[in-house]
Write an enzyme that holds these catalytic residues in place. Structure first.
Site: not given
Ligand code: PGA
Length: 260
Positions: A11, A13, A99, A101, A171, A177, A217
Protein backbone atom coordinates in the site's frame (compact mmCIF):
# COMPACT_ATOMS: atom_id res chain seq x y z
CA UNK A 1 -8.15 -27.04 1.00
CA UNK A 2 -5.82 -24.52 2.60
CA UNK A 3 -4.59 -21.48 0.69
CA UNK A 4 -1.50 -22.56 -1.24
CA UNK A 5 -0.38 -19.28 -2.78
CA UNK A 6 2.10 -16.82 -1.34
CA UNK A 7 1.14 -13.13 -1.60
CA UNK A 8 3.30 -10.02 -1.53
CA UNK A 9 1.68 -6.60 -1.67
CA UNK A 10 2.17 -2.96 -0.86
CA UNK A 11 0.00 0.00 0.00
CA UNK A 12 1.78 3.18 -1.07
CA UNK A 13 -0.42 5.32 1.25
CA UNK A 14 -0.36 9.04 0.33
CA UNK A 15 3.09 9.01 -1.21
CA UNK A 16 3.56 8.35 -4.90
CA UNK A 17 2.57 10.69 -7.76
CA UNK A 18 1.16 9.40 -11.04
CA UNK A 19 4.58 9.36 -12.71
CA UNK A 20 6.18 7.63 -9.72
CA UNK A 21 3.43 5.02 -9.56
CA UNK A 22 3.66 4.33 -13.29
CA UNK A 23 7.33 3.52 -13.11
CA UNK A 24 6.89 1.61 -9.83
CA UNK A 25 4.30 -0.79 -11.27
CA UNK A 26 6.03 -1.24 -14.60
CA UNK A 27 9.42 -1.84 -12.93
CA UNK A 28 7.84 -4.37 -10.56
CA UNK A 29 6.22 -6.25 -13.43
CA UNK A 30 9.52 -6.34 -15.27
CA UNK A 31 11.65 -7.36 -12.27
CA UNK A 32 9.32 -10.18 -11.23
CA UNK A 33 8.34 -11.43 -14.69
CA UNK A 34 10.33 -14.65 -14.27
CA UNK A 35 8.42 -15.66 -11.11
CA UNK A 36 5.55 -18.04 -11.89
CA UNK A 37 2.19 -16.70 -10.74
CA UNK A 38 0.86 -20.23 -10.17
CA UNK A 39 1.85 -20.05 -6.53
CA UNK A 40 2.61 -16.36 -6.11
CA UNK A 41 0.49 -13.22 -6.28
CA UNK A 42 1.75 -9.63 -6.39
CA UNK A 43 -0.45 -6.62 -5.66
CA UNK A 44 -0.03 -2.85 -5.42
CA UNK A 45 -2.45 -0.43 -3.80
CA UNK A 46 -1.62 3.15 -4.82
CA UNK A 47 -3.52 6.44 -4.48
CA UNK A 48 -6.83 6.95 -6.28
CA UNK A 49 -5.47 9.51 -8.73
CA UNK A 50 -2.81 7.11 -9.98
CA UNK A 51 -5.05 4.08 -10.58
CA UNK A 52 -6.10 4.70 -14.17
CA UNK A 53 -2.57 5.15 -15.45
CA UNK A 54 -1.12 2.47 -13.17
CA UNK A 55 -3.60 0.08 -14.77
CA UNK A 56 -2.16 0.93 -18.20
CA UNK A 57 1.42 0.54 -17.01
CA UNK A 58 0.99 -2.89 -15.41
CA UNK A 59 0.69 -6.35 -16.83
CA UNK A 60 -2.55 -7.61 -15.24
CA UNK A 61 -1.28 -11.20 -15.40
CA UNK A 62 1.63 -10.22 -13.19
CA UNK A 63 0.25 -7.59 -10.82
CA UNK A 64 -3.12 -7.03 -9.21
CA UNK A 65 -4.17 -3.43 -8.67
CA UNK A 66 -6.16 -2.17 -5.71
CA UNK A 67 -7.61 0.98 -4.16
CA UNK A 68 -6.90 2.12 -0.61
CA UNK A 69 -10.52 2.80 0.30
CA UNK A 70 -14.02 3.02 -1.17
CA UNK A 71 -17.44 4.48 -0.44
CA UNK A 72 -20.19 1.90 0.06
CA UNK A 73 -22.74 3.26 -2.42
CA UNK A 74 -22.65 3.26 -6.22
CA UNK A 75 -23.48 6.95 -6.41
CA UNK A 76 -25.13 9.70 -4.42
CA UNK A 77 -24.62 12.78 -2.34
CA UNK A 78 -21.34 11.63 -0.76
CA UNK A 79 -18.86 14.41 -1.43
CA UNK A 80 -15.29 13.21 -1.40
CA UNK A 81 -16.09 9.52 -1.75
CA UNK A 82 -15.15 7.15 -4.58
CA UNK A 83 -17.61 4.44 -5.57
CA UNK A 84 -17.05 0.80 -6.55
CA UNK A 85 -18.19 1.63 -10.10
CA UNK A 86 -15.41 4.20 -10.33
CA UNK A 87 -12.86 1.66 -9.14
CA UNK A 88 -14.07 -0.88 -11.69
CA UNK A 89 -13.81 1.79 -14.37
CA UNK A 90 -10.10 2.33 -13.70
CA UNK A 91 -9.33 -1.40 -13.69
CA UNK A 92 -9.08 -2.24 -9.99
CA UNK A 93 -9.05 -5.90 -9.04
CA UNK A 94 -9.32 -5.25 -5.34
CA UNK A 95 -10.06 -2.74 -2.64
CA UNK A 96 -8.56 -2.44 0.80
CA UNK A 97 -11.01 -1.91 3.65
CA UNK A 98 -10.31 -0.95 7.25
CA UNK A 99 -6.62 -0.08 7.11
CA UNK A 100 -5.42 0.98 10.54
CA UNK A 101 -5.04 4.59 9.37
CA UNK A 102 -8.66 4.61 8.16
CA UNK A 103 -9.85 3.23 11.49
CA UNK A 104 -7.65 5.27 13.79
CA UNK A 105 -6.90 8.54 11.95
CA UNK A 106 -10.22 8.86 10.10
CA UNK A 107 -12.30 7.13 12.78
CA UNK A 108 -13.98 4.56 10.58
CA UNK A 109 -16.13 2.09 12.51
CA UNK A 110 -16.78 -1.62 12.04
CA UNK A 111 -20.24 -0.65 10.84
CA UNK A 112 -18.64 1.30 7.99
CA UNK A 113 -16.17 -1.49 7.21
CA UNK A 114 -19.02 -4.00 7.10
CA UNK A 115 -20.83 -1.95 4.45
CA UNK A 116 -17.65 -1.53 2.42
CA UNK A 117 -16.84 -5.25 2.48
CA UNK A 118 -20.38 -6.08 1.33
CA UNK A 119 -20.26 -3.45 -1.39
CA UNK A 120 -16.83 -4.62 -2.66
CA UNK A 121 -18.07 -8.17 -3.13
CA UNK A 122 -21.31 -6.99 -4.72
CA UNK A 123 -19.20 -5.31 -7.37
CA UNK A 124 -16.88 -8.20 -8.11
CA UNK A 125 -13.87 -6.77 -6.32
CA UNK A 126 -11.56 -8.74 -4.06
CA UNK A 127 -11.76 -7.23 -0.58
CA UNK A 128 -8.57 -6.96 1.45
CA UNK A 129 -9.84 -6.46 4.98
CA UNK A 130 -7.26 -5.13 7.45
CA UNK A 131 -7.62 -5.89 11.13
CA UNK A 132 -5.41 -5.35 14.15
CA UNK A 133 -5.28 -4.39 17.78
CA UNK A 134 -3.88 -1.19 19.29
CA UNK A 135 -0.99 -1.23 21.73
CA UNK A 136 -3.33 -0.56 24.62
CA UNK A 137 -5.61 -3.43 23.62
CA UNK A 138 -2.57 -5.70 23.42
CA UNK A 139 -1.32 -4.57 26.83
CA UNK A 140 -4.59 -5.40 28.54
CA UNK A 141 -4.71 -8.83 26.89
CA UNK A 142 -7.55 -7.96 24.53
CA UNK A 143 -5.80 -8.47 21.17
CA UNK A 144 -7.61 -11.68 20.29
CA UNK A 145 -10.99 -10.30 21.34
CA UNK A 146 -10.49 -7.31 19.06
CA UNK A 147 -9.48 -9.45 16.09
CA UNK A 148 -12.50 -11.70 16.59
CA UNK A 149 -14.79 -8.71 16.97
CA UNK A 150 -13.48 -7.00 13.83
CA UNK A 151 -13.84 -10.19 11.79
CA UNK A 152 -17.32 -10.96 13.16
CA UNK A 153 -18.65 -7.48 12.52
CA UNK A 154 -16.90 -6.62 9.27
CA UNK A 155 -17.67 -9.99 7.64
CA UNK A 156 -21.13 -10.44 9.13
CA UNK A 157 -22.87 -10.05 5.76
CA UNK A 158 -20.57 -12.34 3.82
CA UNK A 159 -21.76 -15.82 2.94
CA UNK A 160 -19.32 -18.76 3.01
CA UNK A 161 -19.53 -19.17 -0.77
CA UNK A 162 -18.19 -15.60 -1.14
CA UNK A 163 -15.10 -16.24 0.98
CA UNK A 164 -12.98 -16.75 -2.15
CA UNK A 165 -12.87 -12.99 -2.66
CA UNK A 166 -11.85 -12.10 0.90
CA UNK A 167 -8.21 -11.51 1.84
CA UNK A 168 -7.21 -10.64 5.41
CA UNK A 169 -4.26 -8.50 6.50
CA UNK A 170 -3.34 -8.79 10.16
CA UNK A 171 -1.66 -5.50 10.99
CA UNK A 172 -1.14 -4.71 14.67
CA UNK A 173 -1.60 -0.94 14.95
CA UNK A 174 1.46 -0.65 17.23
CA UNK A 175 3.72 -2.28 14.65
CA UNK A 176 2.84 -0.06 11.68
CA UNK A 177 4.74 2.93 10.34
CA UNK A 178 7.74 5.01 11.43
CA UNK A 179 6.95 4.57 15.13
CA UNK A 180 6.13 0.89 14.75
CA UNK A 181 7.54 -1.51 17.35
CA UNK A 182 9.08 -4.81 16.31
CA UNK A 183 6.82 -7.84 16.32
CA UNK A 184 7.91 -11.42 16.99
CA UNK A 185 6.97 -14.31 14.74
CA UNK A 186 5.60 -16.19 17.74
CA UNK A 187 3.24 -13.32 18.46
CA UNK A 188 2.08 -13.22 14.82
CA UNK A 189 1.65 -16.99 14.73
CA UNK A 190 -0.64 -16.92 17.77
CA UNK A 191 -2.81 -14.15 16.37
CA UNK A 192 -2.99 -15.87 12.96
CA UNK A 193 -4.31 -19.02 14.67
CA UNK A 194 -7.09 -16.97 16.24
CA UNK A 195 -7.92 -15.34 12.90
CA UNK A 196 -7.93 -18.69 11.08
CA UNK A 197 -10.19 -20.20 13.70
CA UNK A 198 -12.68 -17.37 13.35
CA UNK A 199 -12.59 -17.58 9.54
CA UNK A 200 -13.38 -21.29 9.74
CA UNK A 201 -16.26 -20.56 12.06
CA UNK A 202 -17.61 -17.94 9.65
CA UNK A 203 -16.94 -19.70 6.35
CA UNK A 204 -16.86 -23.37 7.38
CA UNK A 205 -14.95 -25.51 4.82
CA UNK A 206 -13.95 -22.40 2.86
CA UNK A 207 -12.38 -20.65 5.86
CA UNK A 208 -8.96 -22.26 5.29
CA UNK A 209 -8.85 -20.89 1.72
CA UNK A 210 -8.89 -17.24 2.82
CA UNK A 211 -5.33 -15.91 2.69
CA UNK A 212 -3.98 -14.16 5.79
CA UNK A 213 -1.12 -11.66 5.44
CA UNK A 214 1.01 -9.95 8.04
CA UNK A 215 1.76 -6.22 7.81
CA UNK A 216 3.57 -3.73 10.06
CA UNK A 217 7.23 -2.72 9.64
CA UNK A 218 8.15 -5.66 7.43
CA UNK A 219 11.71 -5.00 6.26
CA UNK A 220 14.83 -6.69 4.90
CA UNK A 221 15.83 -7.84 8.40
CA UNK A 222 12.61 -9.56 9.43
CA UNK A 223 11.07 -10.65 6.09
CA UNK A 224 12.68 -14.10 6.08
CA UNK A 225 11.51 -14.90 9.61
CA UNK A 226 8.02 -13.60 8.95
CA UNK A 227 7.79 -15.48 5.64
CA UNK A 228 8.38 -18.68 7.58
CA UNK A 229 5.74 -17.91 10.18
CA UNK A 230 3.35 -20.91 10.25
CA UNK A 231 -0.15 -20.13 9.04
CA UNK A 232 0.74 -16.98 7.09
CA UNK A 233 0.03 -16.68 3.38
CA UNK A 234 1.72 -13.41 2.58
CA UNK A 235 3.34 -10.13 3.58
CA UNK A 236 1.73 -6.72 3.22
CA UNK A 237 4.39 -4.06 3.24
CA UNK A 238 4.54 -0.28 3.44
CA UNK A 239 7.80 1.68 3.50
CA UNK A 240 10.22 -1.13 2.67
CA UNK A 241 8.38 -1.97 -0.54
CA UNK A 242 8.14 1.50 -2.05
CA UNK A 243 11.40 1.11 -3.92
CA UNK A 244 10.82 -1.45 -6.69
CA UNK A 245 14.38 -2.81 -6.50
CA UNK A 246 14.02 -3.45 -2.79
CA UNK A 247 10.50 -4.83 -3.10
CA UNK A 248 11.76 -7.30 -5.71
CA UNK A 249 14.48 -8.30 -3.28
CA UNK A 250 11.96 -8.78 -0.45
CA UNK A 251 9.76 -10.87 -2.73
CA UNK A 252 12.66 -13.16 -3.61
CA UNK A 253 13.79 -13.41 0.01
CA UNK A 254 10.30 -14.39 1.12
CA UNK A 255 9.73 -16.89 -1.68
CA UNK A 256 13.10 -18.51 -1.02
CA UNK A 257 12.34 -18.68 2.72
CA UNK A 258 9.00 -20.34 1.98
CA UNK A 259 10.55 -23.02 -0.17
CA UNK A 260 13.13 -24.08 2.43
P1 PGA B 1 4.80 -0.18 7.18
O1 PGA B 1 3.26 -0.05 6.79
O2 PGA B 1 5.33 -1.44 6.50
O3 PGA B 1 5.44 1.05 6.63
O4 PGA B 1 4.88 -0.29 8.67
C1 PGA B 1 2.42 -1.16 6.83
C2 PGA B 1 1.00 -0.78 6.55
O5 PGA B 1 0.53 0.29 6.95
O6 PGA B 1 0.30 -1.57 5.90
Amino acid sequence: MACKKWYMGTNTKMYKTIAETNSFVSDLCQYTEDLSRDAFELFVIPSYTTLDQANRHRNPDLLKLGAQNMGWEEKGQYTGEISPLMLQEVGCDLVMVGHSERRHVFLETDEMERKKVRCALDHGLICLLCIGETEQEKNVGKADDILIQQLSEDLSEIKPEEAGRIWIAYEPVWAIGVNGKPVTCDYVEERVKVIRHKLSELFHDLGPDVPIFYGGSVNNNNAIDLAQCPGLNGLFIGRSAWNAVNFNQLIRMALAARSV
